[in-house]
Scaffold this active site. Structure first.
Site, short mmCIF file in Angstrom:
data_model
loop_
_atom_site.label_atom_id
_atom_site.label_comp_id
_atom_site.label_asym_id
_atom_site.label_seq_id
_atom_site.Cartn_x
_atom_site.Cartn_y
_atom_site.Cartn_z
CB ILE A 18 -0.82 10.11 10.66
CG1 ILE A 18 -0.87 10.03 11.81
CG2 ILE A 18 0.31 11.07 9.57
CD1 ILE A 18 0.05 10.07 12.40
N GLY B 48 0.61 -0.65 0.01
CA GLY B 48 0.39 -0.15 0.24
C GLY B 48 0.74 1.05 0.01
CE1 TYR C 153 -8.23 0.90 9.70
CE2 TYR C 153 -8.37 2.14 11.65
CZ TYR C 153 -8.03 1.47 10.12
OH TYR C 153 -6.41 2.48 10.32
CB SER D 228 0.57 3.76 -5.07
OG SER D 228 -0.50 3.61 -4.08
NE ARG D 229 -4.48 6.23 -1.24
CZ ARG D 229 -5.76 6.67 -1.26
NH1 ARG D 229 -6.14 7.95 -1.80
NH2 ARG D 229 -6.89 5.45 -0.58
CE LYS E 115 -5.00 -0.79 10.16
NZ LYS E 115 -4.17 -1.09 9.54
CG ASN F 110 1.21 1.69 5.23
OD1 ASN F 110 0.39 2.47 5.83
ND2 ASN F 110 0.90 2.11 3.39
CB ALA G 217 -12.52 -5.97 15.04
CB SER H 272 -5.42 2.28 13.76
OG SER H 272 -6.20 3.28 13.81
#
Length: 245
Positions: free
Chosen positions: A186, A12, A153, A14-15, A157, A88, A155, A140
């Protein structure tokens, strides 16, 4: 370990945070494998190459077991080793529990948690033979404290934390370290779209009273790869938002 000429995979990448991590490792002298589900921007490849390192791109969805296998095997073929794996790649699909569909839940778990398992599963085969390696998983703060509208999300992480600690125990005897980074708020494209009121509320929860930068997370990833006596840990990059006793 010194990162000069080491091989680093960033999923992941690319950005956002993934891109910043890839650039930080390139700056440290590592060869980089960029990964995404869509073609990697040419500008990013050139930006990484500007540090005088080798770059290879491999497309694929890490929630797919065979795609994850191909990522690791191709990296080994191209560079001869897999020294650092940064997991990531991730998605969000936020909804309140009463509105969350089974697909919303399953898809988030598949990418964020199963995807992390998939790459670790295949990378360990290479790292065990090398008797060395670093695995860094992106969790996270939401996985540590939960959040309204992010049950899926959170769960996923939280699962990454348990996976990290278990893998760290299993792989330590072969000199492989496994740690997690848990970012807070962030500044990324994801936070840019938040309403000003939501941003103000978020900043109010942060003792340092500001959002973090992607470079803050990237520096932590490089640090963890350079220190081979840290394993099984979760490093919060959150401005003091979550303080574990």
């Amino acid at each position: 370990m010194t990162l000069e000429n080491k091989t680093v995979i960033v999923t992941g990448s690319s950005r956002g945070i993934g891109k910043a991590i890839a650039l930080a490792f390139a700056k440290a002298g590592a060869n980089i494998v960029l990964n995404g589900r869509k073609p990697i921007p040419t500008e990013l490849v050139e930006e990484v190459q500007a540090y005088g390192v080798k770059v290879h791109t491999i497309l694929g969805d890490m929630s797919d077991f065979e795609s994850a296998k191909r990522l690791i095997e191709e990296t080994k073929e191209v560079f001869g080793s897999v020294d650092v794996l940064v997991n990531n790649a991730g998605i969000t699909n936020d909804k309140l529990l009463m509105r969350m569909s089974e697909e919303d839940f399953d898809q988030t778990i598949a990418v964020n948690l199963k995807g992390t398992f998939n790459t670790i599963r295949h990378a360990t085969k290479v790292m065990l033979k090398q008797r060395s390696g670093t695995i860094i998983n992106l969790s996270s703060v939401v996985g540590l404290v939960g959040n309204v509208g992010q049950a899926n999300y959170a769960a996923s992480k939280a699962g990454v934390v348990g996976l990290t600690k278990s893998a760290a125990r299993e792989l330590a005897a072969r000199g492989i370290t496994v740690n997690a980074i848990a970012p807070g708020f962030i500044e990324t494209e994801m936070t840019d779209v938040l309403a000003d009121k939501m941003k103000e509320q978020a900043v109010g929860q942060i003792p340092l009273k500001r959002f973090g930068q992607v470079e803050d997370v990237a520096r932590a990833a490089v640090f963890l790869s350079e220190n081979n006596y840290i394993t099984g840990q979760v490093i919060n990059i959150d401005g003091g938002m979550v303080m574990n006793g």
